[in-house]
Write a protein that holds these residues in place. Structure first.
Motif, PDB file in Angstrom:
ATOM      1  N   ALA A 285      35.923  33.537  44.697  1.00 25.35           N
ATOM      2  CA  ALA A 285      37.402  33.081  45.134  1.00 25.35           C
ATOM      3  C   ALA A 285      38.170  32.402  43.672  1.00 25.35           C
ATOM      4  CB  ALA A 285      37.613  32.225  46.148  1.00 25.35           C
ATOM      5  N   ALA A 286      37.323  31.549  42.946  1.00 24.41           N
ATOM      6  CA  ALA A 286      38.197  31.296  41.816  1.00 24.41           C
ATOM      7  C   ALA A 286      38.158  32.295  40.860  1.00 24.41           C
ATOM      8  CB  ALA A 286      37.314  30.015  41.230  1.00 24.41           C
ATOM      9  N   ARG A 287      37.005  33.243  40.666  1.00 26.15           N
ATOM     10  CA  ARG A 287      37.109  34.239  39.576  1.00 26.15           C
ATOM     11  C   ARG A 287      38.179  35.151  39.907  1.00 26.15           C
ATOM     12  NH1 ARG A 287      31.338  34.148  40.110  1.00 26.15           N
ATOM     13  NH2 ARG A 287      31.328  35.793  41.566  1.00 26.15           N
ATOM     14  N   ASN A 288      38.602  35.430  41.394  1.00 27.04           N
ATOM     15  CA  ASN A 288      39.516  36.320  41.627  1.00 27.04           C
ATOM     16  C   ASN A 288      41.190  35.586  41.099  1.00 27.04           C
ATOM     17  OD1 ASN A 288      38.354  38.533  42.663  1.00 27.04           O
ATOM     18  ND2 ASN A 288      38.072  37.502  44.571  1.00 27.04           N
ATOM     19  N   ILE A 289      41.067  34.449  41.373  1.00 31.35           N
ATOM     20  CA  ILE A 289      42.413  33.938  41.058  1.00 31.35           C
ATOM     21  C   ILE A 289      42.562  33.682  39.308  1.00 31.35           C
ATOM     22  CG2 ILE A 289      43.637  31.593  40.831  1.00 31.35           C
ATOM     23  CD1 ILE A 289      43.688  32.658  43.570  1.00 31.35           C
ATOM     24  N   ILE A 290      41.328  33.475  38.838  1.00 34.18           N
ATOM     25  CA  ILE A 290      41.490  33.661  37.199  1.00 34.18           C
ATOM     26  C   ILE A 290      41.756  34.905  36.868  1.00 34.18           C
ATOM     27  CG2 ILE A 290      39.771  33.354  35.175  1.00 34.18           C
ATOM     28  CD1 ILE A 290      40.479  30.616  35.968  1.00 34.18           C
ATOM     29  N   CYS A 291      41.215  35.869  37.248  1.00 37.53           N
ATOM     30  CA  CYS A 291      41.419  37.145  36.805  1.00 37.53           C
ATOM     31  C   CYS A 291      42.659  37.578  36.786  1.00 37.53           C
ATOM     32  CB  CYS A 291      40.585  38.071  37.531  1.00 37.53           C
ATOM     33  SG  CYS A 291      38.794  38.327  37.280  1.00 37.53           S
ATOM     34  N   SER A 292      43.776  37.080  37.898  1.00 40.54           N
ATOM     35  CA  SER A 292      45.068  37.420  37.949  1.00 40.54           C
ATOM     36  C   SER A 292      45.726  36.404  37.000  1.00 40.54           C
ATOM     37  CB  SER A 292      45.588  36.927  39.304  1.00 40.54           C
ATOM     38  OG  SER A 292      45.346  35.509  39.396  1.00 40.54           O
ATOM     39  N   GLY A 293      45.210  35.600  36.253  1.00 40.28           N
ATOM     40  CA  GLY A 293      46.021  34.904  35.372  1.00 40.28           C
ATOM     41  C   GLY A 293      46.480  33.204  35.835  1.00 40.28           C
ATOM     42  N   ALA A 294      45.978  33.118  36.803  1.00 42.51           N
ATOM     43  CA  ALA A 294      46.266  31.854  37.471  1.00 42.51           C
ATOM     44  C   ALA A 294      45.170  30.653  37.263  1.00 42.51           C
ATOM     45  CB  ALA A 294      46.738  32.096  38.968  1.00 42.51           C
TER      46      ALA A 294
END
Length: 742
Positions: free
Chosen positions: A483-492
């Motif tokens: 979940a955190a990887r997906n957030i990071i990949c978006s720039g957040a």
């Protein structure tokens, strides 16, 4: 119809009628002790819903205490309708995930629609305007008509409610596995926006203040829904009467009215009537305030005739809110609801005596100490026993499956329903309502702009239940990390999470062990990645025909982008950009899509994860994004590198890939090793990127020929037209559902 007033308390005890309501012998004895007398029929029903797992968390409460719930951004953790996280400038996001599994198994359209409606009310009861909705769904394999019907109707239900209410459904996830065949999971998440000083709480404070009911009239739908959702749903039972029916048109008016009411200083407290309806909202509001409540059911708006106290108190009719208002200022609040064409009525008052007193037709229908229903509800410390399969799986030697044709295997993987495009589902959702959606369904994380600012939030839902089944603790860590990887990949930057904990029967020691260990893993990852748990939901007894679902703790996570300039797409953007793989690839196929295709089952070790490595990589990638040198970022998950490369060119830009792999091609292409990212950067930023990111290796370049080419030492491994792969991926689910075919 049964006249509950004629059923004497002695008959309830003698005939053990309490068991039909869901109370055990011991719980009934405990209720008698709390009352110091025999409870009547309505009181017994009230105890049964308030002491159900759904309302009291009686078996999961000891485990939930393990979660870290505090952090620098957390304004409100678990305990209210939803959690609240600061995003700066006196603004906060309010969010929560909740399941509607049992109702969706019986009535998938209504069950999923009311799931959306219920979680919306949890969020706007906190004073927040709902700005985005997500979902996380699990169904059986799409090879039988019943599963196709459940999937189609659940999606239709989510769309029907969300689209009318004009809250954008911005993303989610769907996975398919036979363990969910009889017991689908429908988890809905909503995010709202609120100013700090508008945050509301569900408190029945101030003796003499008035209790106001607002929203749809109370009917006989959903009676005993909370206990129904705390039991095993068996296919042959008719449970349709326990499924409440939603009305998004009333829901839309109720949102508008409540968001206006919160600005009145006459409002003391507000709470959604969710599970257990009027019973839970009133008793919980009194409990949190240290007061009592007295209500007159003759004043409750009712849409059916001759409803008795039992039915009114246990109904879970939808679109209803309970408010506490300063005495003497009721009309101000009632006028707001009238303006929005929402029914509202004063039905009771806050009392000093800490009791939950219900009157009907001039008589006392129930009189129960508030604490007996809430903080004194029974809590169970259940036995835990390591699952029998776990040691065998841990002892199993790691091997690389034999794959003869990697190109054909990639085609096969892209058509697996869990990997295939979910466009068939999300195209039914209005993802652009409110006009603030920057990245919608199909992105690693959805991104929604905060109106009037340059900020945005990223939202995702994630959980690979196969890993959690193989190794609950490792799988719990992975769920949070992904979940955190997906957030990071978006720039957040990840802020906090909400969890939807879906498991089988907790009285089975092996199931309880799965719960215990996965919660340990989730908690450890939350600490390592600084993502506290601010809200959540527990759904147990998810099983049928004696078989439990795979343990499925859904992670809903929200992150903050300080500027929309940081928004990072998950697809490749330009020809000639360099393609980097961050992270090491090992021989890890336990719980993988490849294992599913080749063996039809899951075994062996789950992929390993080192949370310190994960945290470092996430931090470094976010730093690179913030420095403006990352063009696109995508996390590697189901299907490994090959699937991630293919997905990265499925955005109809005519782009392709030329990549080189090392080592065993099956491992390089299809392993599901953790803590890996696929990133593109411009040639001129090569040195700068490699300086920031450790363990980044350039594996290729984005091309303009629309081909996916992967080679090893000049040997072609994959050479296929990207659009052909895209077509297979995009059409897999419609083909399985036979959409558009005669």
């Amino acid at each position: 119809m049964m006249d509950v007033n004629k059923i004497k308390p002695e008959q309830i005890e003698a005939e053990q009628l309490y068991k039909e309501m869901g109370l055990s012998d011991e719980e009934y004895r405990l209720a008698k002790d709390k009352m110091e007398r025999l409870p009547n029929y309505t009181e017994t029903g009230i105890f049964s819903v308030m002491w159900s797992e759904h309302c009291s968390y009686k078996t999961s409460k000891p485990l939930l205490k393990k979660f870290p719930t505090k952090g620098e951004h957390v304004l409100q953790g678990p305990g209210e309708g939803a959690g609240v996280v600061d995003i700066g400038d006196n603004q906060a996001v309010v969010f929560k995930i909740e399941s509607h599994n049992s109702p969706s198994a019986v009535e998938p359209f209504e069950g999923s629609a009311t799931g959306v409606g219920g979680i919306l009310r949890d969020v706007f009861s906190m004073g927040a305007k709902p700005i985005a909705s997500m979902n996380s769904l699990r169904f059986g394999n799409l090879n039988n008509d019943h599963t196709k019907m459940l999937f189609s109707e659940a999606v239709r239900g989510i769309a029907s409610y969300g689209n009318v209410i004009e809250v954008p459904t911005v993303g989610g996830e769907v996975q398919f596995d036979e363990s969910y065949e009889e017991n689908p999971l429908v988890n809905a998440m909503v995010v709202g926006l609120v100013n700090h000083d508008d945050v509301q709480k569900g408190l029945a404070s101030g003796v003499g203040n008035t209790v106001i009911y607002a929203g749809g009239a109370t009917g006989r739908d959903g009676i005993h829904g909370a206990t129904f959702s705390s039991d095993v749903v068996e296919g042959e039972k008719d449970n349709a009467s326990a499924v409440a029916i939603g009305d998004p048109h009333i829901g839309k008016k109720l949102i508008a009215a409540c968001l206006e009411v919160i600005h009145s200083d006459a409002l003391v407290g507000i709470q959604d009537m969710g599970a257990a309806g009027l019973t839970s909202s009133a008793s919980e509001m009194a409990s949190k305030a240290g007061t009592g409540i007295e209500m007159n059911l003759d004043l409750v708006p009712q849409r059916e005739e001759n409803m008795d106290a039992y039915e009114i108190m246990l109904s879970e009719s939808q679109e209803r809110m309970l408010l506490v208002v300063e005495k003497g200022r009721e009309q101000e609040i009632l006028d707001v609801f009238a303006k929005h064409e929402v029914d509202a009525a004063a039905i009771g008052e806050v009392i000093e005596e800490k009791t939950f007193r219900i009157k009907q037709h001039g008589e006392i229908a129930a009189d129960i100490p508030v604490a007996a229903l809430t903080e004194e509800a029974p809590v169970y410390h259940l036995p835990s026993e390591e699952a029998g399969y776990y040691k065998d799986f841990q002892d199993k030697e790691k091997t690389t499956p034999a794959v003869d044709d990697h190109q054909e295997m990639l085609k096969n993987l892209l058509q697996q329903p869990t990997i295939a495009s979910k466009e068939w589902a999300y195209s039914q959702y209005d993802s652009d309502a409110q006009n603030n959606t920057i990245a919608g369904p199909g992105s690693d994380a959805a991104i929604v702009k905060i109106e009037g600012t340059d900020k945005a939030i990223a939202i995702t839902t994630d959980c690979n239940s196969r890993y959690i089944y193989l190794d609950p603790e490792m799988g719990g860590k992975i769920a949070v990390a992904e979940a955190a990887r997906n957030i990071i990949c978006s720039g957040a930057k990840p802020l906090a999470l909400t969890d939807g904990l879906n498991y089988g029967n907790p009285t089975n020691p092996e199931t309880f062990w799965q719960m215990e260990k996965s919660i340990d893993g989730i908690s450890e990852a939350c600490l390592a990645l600084d993502t506290p748990v601010i809200s959540g939901n527990v759904s147990l007894y998810n099983q049928s025909k004696g078989e439990a679902i795979m343990p499925t703790p859904i992670i809903g996570m929200v992150g903050l982008l300080e500027s929309t300039k940081l928004v990072t797409p998950s697809h490749f953007q330009n020809a000639d950009d360099l393609i980097y793989l961050i992270g090491e690839t090992n021989e890890e196929f336990g719980g993988s899509e490849l294992q599913n295709i080749l063996e039809g089952s899951y075994s062996g070790k789950a992929p390993a994860i080192d949370l310190n490595v994960e945290a470092t990589r996430q931090k470094q990638l976010l730093e690179a994004i913030h420095q403006g040198i990352v063009v696109s970022a995508h996390d590697l998950s189901e299907g490994g590198l090959a699937v991630a490369l293919a997905e990265s060119v499925f955005n109809n830009k005519g782009l392709g890939v030329k990549a080189e792999i090392e080592g065993n091609p099956t491992t390089a292409l299809f392993s599901e090793s953790q803590s890996r990212f696929l990133v593109t950067v411009k040639k001129e930023n090569k040195a700068k990127f490699e300086e920031i990111i450790e363990h980044a290796k350039q594996i290729g370049v984005v091309t303009s020929d629309g081909k996916l080419k992967v080679s090893q030492e000049n040997n072609k491994i994959i050479d296929e037209d990207a659009e052909k792969l895209n077509k297979l991926w995009r059409e897999a689910i419609p083909n399985l559902l036979h959409v558009g075919k005669q």
